[in-house]
Design an enzyme around this catalytic site. Structure first.
Site, short mmCIF file in Angstrom:
data_model
loop_
_atom_site.label_atom_id
_atom_site.label_comp_id
_atom_site.label_asym_id
_atom_site.label_seq_id
_atom_site.Cartn_x
_atom_site.Cartn_y
_atom_site.Cartn_z
N SER A 25 1.12 -0.89 -0.27
CA SER A 25 0.29 0.04 -0.10
C SER A 25 0.69 0.88 -0.12
O SER A 25 2.28 1.31 0.69
CB SER A 25 -0.90 0.01 1.23
OG SER A 25 -1.76 1.39 1.49
N LYS A 49 -3.63 2.30 -1.81
CA LYS A 49 -2.99 2.89 -1.32
C LYS A 49 -3.54 3.67 0.13
O LYS A 49 -5.03 3.05 -0.71
CB LYS A 49 -2.72 4.98 -1.83
CG LYS A 49 -2.13 5.76 -1.31
CD LYS A 49 -1.51 5.94 -0.78
CE LYS A 49 -0.72 7.14 0.40
NZ LYS A 49 0.15 7.45 0.70
N ASN A 103 -6.34 -0.99 1.59
CA ASN A 103 -5.70 -0.94 3.01
C ASN A 103 -6.54 0.37 3.71
O ASN A 103 -7.08 1.19 2.94
CB ASN A 103 -4.31 -0.16 2.43
CG ASN A 103 -3.56 0.37 3.92
OD1 ASN A 103 -4.09 1.62 4.42
ND2 ASN A 103 -2.61 -0.32 4.09
N CYS A 134 0.67 3.57 10.62
CA CYS A 134 1.47 4.39 9.86
C CYS A 134 1.70 5.23 10.51
O CYS A 134 1.00 6.09 11.91
CB CYS A 134 0.20 5.23 8.96
SG CYS A 134 1.16 6.40 7.94
N LYS A 169 -1.36 -4.98 8.98
CA LYS A 169 -0.39 -4.34 8.85
C LYS A 169 0.16 -4.20 10.44
O LYS A 169 -0.50 -2.78 11.18
CB LYS A 169 -0.40 -2.88 7.59
CG LYS A 169 0.83 -2.94 7.38
CD LYS A 169 1.03 -2.33 5.69
CE LYS A 169 1.96 -1.69 5.87
NZ LYS A 169 1.92 -1.03 4.35
N THR A 197 6.62 1.10 7.59
CA THR A 197 8.24 1.56 8.25
C THR A 197 8.33 1.69 8.92
O THR A 197 8.01 2.35 10.27
CB THR A 197 7.85 3.31 7.13
OG1 THR A 197 7.24 3.61 8.12
CG2 THR A 197 7.31 3.01 6.15
N GLY A 248 11.43 -3.80 2.24
CA GLY A 248 12.87 -3.66 1.28
C GLY A 248 13.43 -4.85 0.21
O GLY A 248 13.83 -4.81 0.05
#
Lengths: 307, 261
Positions: A25, A49, A103, A134, A169, A197, A248
């Site tokens: 996403s 997204k 998402n 996020c 997630k 992230t 990654g």
């Protein structure tokens, strides 16, 4: 006996994929952005997204910064909102024969509930990925992802309002990923995807200012792969639901590492920015790996790590 | 809009000054599809560092097989790119973005600063299909004569009259390129096409507003993908809330669309 076509199919709960390669996403737009370069119908799934109840304009620029073997972003979940997503973005994807995973993100449990119930009625939506991780928004977001009880509450709320497969997630910005993974498993998640992230930062020394207007942002790209792999392996040993590995992945070799660590599927993220064709290369490369290893199915590879 | 990812062979490397380089690439799909003001994303490293592609505006194309980019060696990406030789291949994605809109039959003024001059040559070349050369004013600025002269030459070869300005006064007007607009103030309305550093774009936008001329500006910003996926290249809108995205809504904007800071 040489195998010409190893079986790449995997199932994430009730979500059936022709191969384990999905797009992460926020790195593949709503699919259409890549249509002239990538054969979308070859993908395992497209994860679009992140969508919120109302549109979000996102953070002030600068929003991205390059770092060693990676990048920081603080986009701030800019998106068109669920209504416009369904009316403007989804119709295109309807004609692409590939599962669409939506998402979803919110500031409150009620927003997650609203999104889950709205999307539950839409046949083109194959599954929901619940973003509780996020790092770039002040309210909600990562707060849900770092507190096991809140993660559980959000997951349960989505579960109660949605009969489609639910992937939660997870954030890597926690001390013990297995605690959160187990919490959302108990709350009814069909799968977990990880990692989102890692919170990071960059500084412009000349200006003595942070590079990102948001000061901090999420680190992604090959720099985070070892951390992601470790967390996927830990989570795979802790829960019984399927795991979608993210972090990654730039090549089939990277993807196979995640499969061996216990991921049933993987998502390619930042690499889409650098090599728009990467997903197709990863699919082809996984197939070649299976042939080389004389495996008849990708299933033989999942969790096959010898420790 | 259709974009392509190609492995393009470098046909020619021309060192225009100590740090300004013009690359000619064999890139059929992009050469055929591109319009003035669009850009390409180039992968300069085979490995993971530097990770991201670098955006370059298209300087010129033959419309069939080759494209040119023009750049100055400034950071790590351009330093690595400067080490490539003819015969090597570059991974290139393009054409990308929304380019200039050529207003046929309307008197025109092109304003370029530094490497911002690059896309204006492609634009001028294309414009000459629908505009008489005497209706096109070209105003170019750079730091020095050494930098500006080779760039101005391309426009002169097209038969265009070029007015120049340099920071050190070594060629043309000693000062900003924007000052060159003064003597055309009394002209009837012209369409402005501008590309250069941000302060210059802001000045051109303001000047155009005062003169009541319509102005198209090409903007530059940090971007990760160029494909409207990362949403990193945000620029505040003038009207309404939110942002435009340089890679998709731009890089060329009507100067009235964006908020000048």
């Amino acid at each position: 006996m040489a195998l010409v076509k190893p079986d790449l199919q995997v199932d994430i709960g009730n979500l059936h994929l022709q191969n384990p390669v999905m797009t992460a996403s926020g790195t593949f737009g709503y699919g259409e952005e890549f249509a002239s370069i990538v054969d979308l119908s070859r993908l395992g799934a497209i994860v679009v997204k992140g969508i919120s109840v109302v549109p979000r304009v996102g953070n002030s620029p600068p929003r991205v910064a390059e770092t060693a073997c990676g990048m920081l972003n603080a986009i701030g979940l800019e998106n068109v909102g669920v209504e416009r997503f369904v009316s403007e973005k989804l119709p295109y994807l309807r004609n692409v024969n590939v599962p669409v995973v939506v998402n979803i993100l919110g500031d409150t449990t009620e927003e997650y509930q609203d999104l889950a119930s709205q999307l539950n009625d839409i046949p083109e939506v194959a599954a929901i990925e619940v973003n509780i991780s996020c790092p770039n928004v002040k309210k909600g977001g990562v707060a849900f992802g770092t507190d096991p009880e809140m993660a559980q509450t959000v997951t349960r709320t989505v579960r109660e309002n949605c009969s489609k497969p639910i992937i939660v997630k997870l954030s890597p910005n926690v001390t013990d990923i297995t605690v959160i993974a187990k919490a959302v498993e108990d709350a009814g998640a069909d799968a977990v995807s990880l990692i989102n992230t890692i919170l990071g930062m960059a500084i412009n020394t000349g200006r003595r200012r942070p590079v990102l207007a948001n000061v901090v942002g999420g680190l992604s790209g090959p720099a985070i792969k070892p951390i992601a792999l470790r967390m996927v392996w830990q989570a795979a040993n802790a829960v019984n639901i399927p795991i979608v590995g993210i972090g990654g992945i730039c090549s089939a070799q990277d993807a196979v590492e995640f499969l061996l660590a216990g991921a049933s599927a993987i998502q390619v993220g930042t690499a889409n920015f650098i090599n728009p064709r990467v997903t197709e290369e990863v699919i082809d490369g996984i197939r070649e790996y299976l042939i080389g290893q004389k495996m008849e199915s990708v299933q033989e590879c999942i969790g096959a790590l010898k420790v | 809009m259709e974009s392509f990812q190609e492995k393009s062979e470098i046909i020619k490397v021309e060192q225009l000054t100590d740090d300004v380089i013009r690359l000619t690439l064999h890139s059929q799909a992009i050469a055929k599809a591109t319009l003035p003001g669009q850009f390409v994303m180039i992968k300069v490293s085979g490995g993971h560092d530097p990770l991201l592609r670098r955006p370059f505006s298209l300087h010129r194309t033959d419309g069939k097989e080759t494209v040119q980019i023009l750049y100055k060696v400034l950071g790590r990406g351009t330093k690595i790119l400067s080490e490539f030789c003819a015969g090597q291949k570059l991974d290139i994605v393009g054409p990308l973005g929304h380019g200039f809109t050529i207003k046929k039959d309307k008197p025109t003024c092109l304003v370029g600063g530094g490497m911002g001059i690059a896309p204006l040559l492609f634009l001028a070349d294309t414009m000459l299909n629908s505009l008489e050369p005497q209706n096109i004013i070209v105003l170019l600025g750079a730091q020095t004569k050494a930098e500006l002269e080779p760039l101005a030459g391309g426009f002169e070869k097209l038969g265009l009259v070029v007015e120049t300005a340099t920071d050190d006064g070594s060629l043309g007007h000693h000062g900003f390129v924007i000052d060159l607009m003064d003597k055309f103030e009394t002209d009837p309305s012209r369409e402005m096409y501008a590309c250069g550093p941000y302060p210059m774009m802001r000045a051109v936008a303001r000047k155009s507003e005062i003169l009541g001329w319509n102005c198209q500006v090409s903007l530059e910003t940090m971007m990760a993908c160029g494909l409207a996926a990362c949403l990193g290249c945000a620029y505040p809108r003038k009207y309404g809330s939110g942002y435009v995205h340089v890679c998709k809504d731009g890089p060329v904007f009507d100067s009235e669309e964006v908020l000048w800071l």
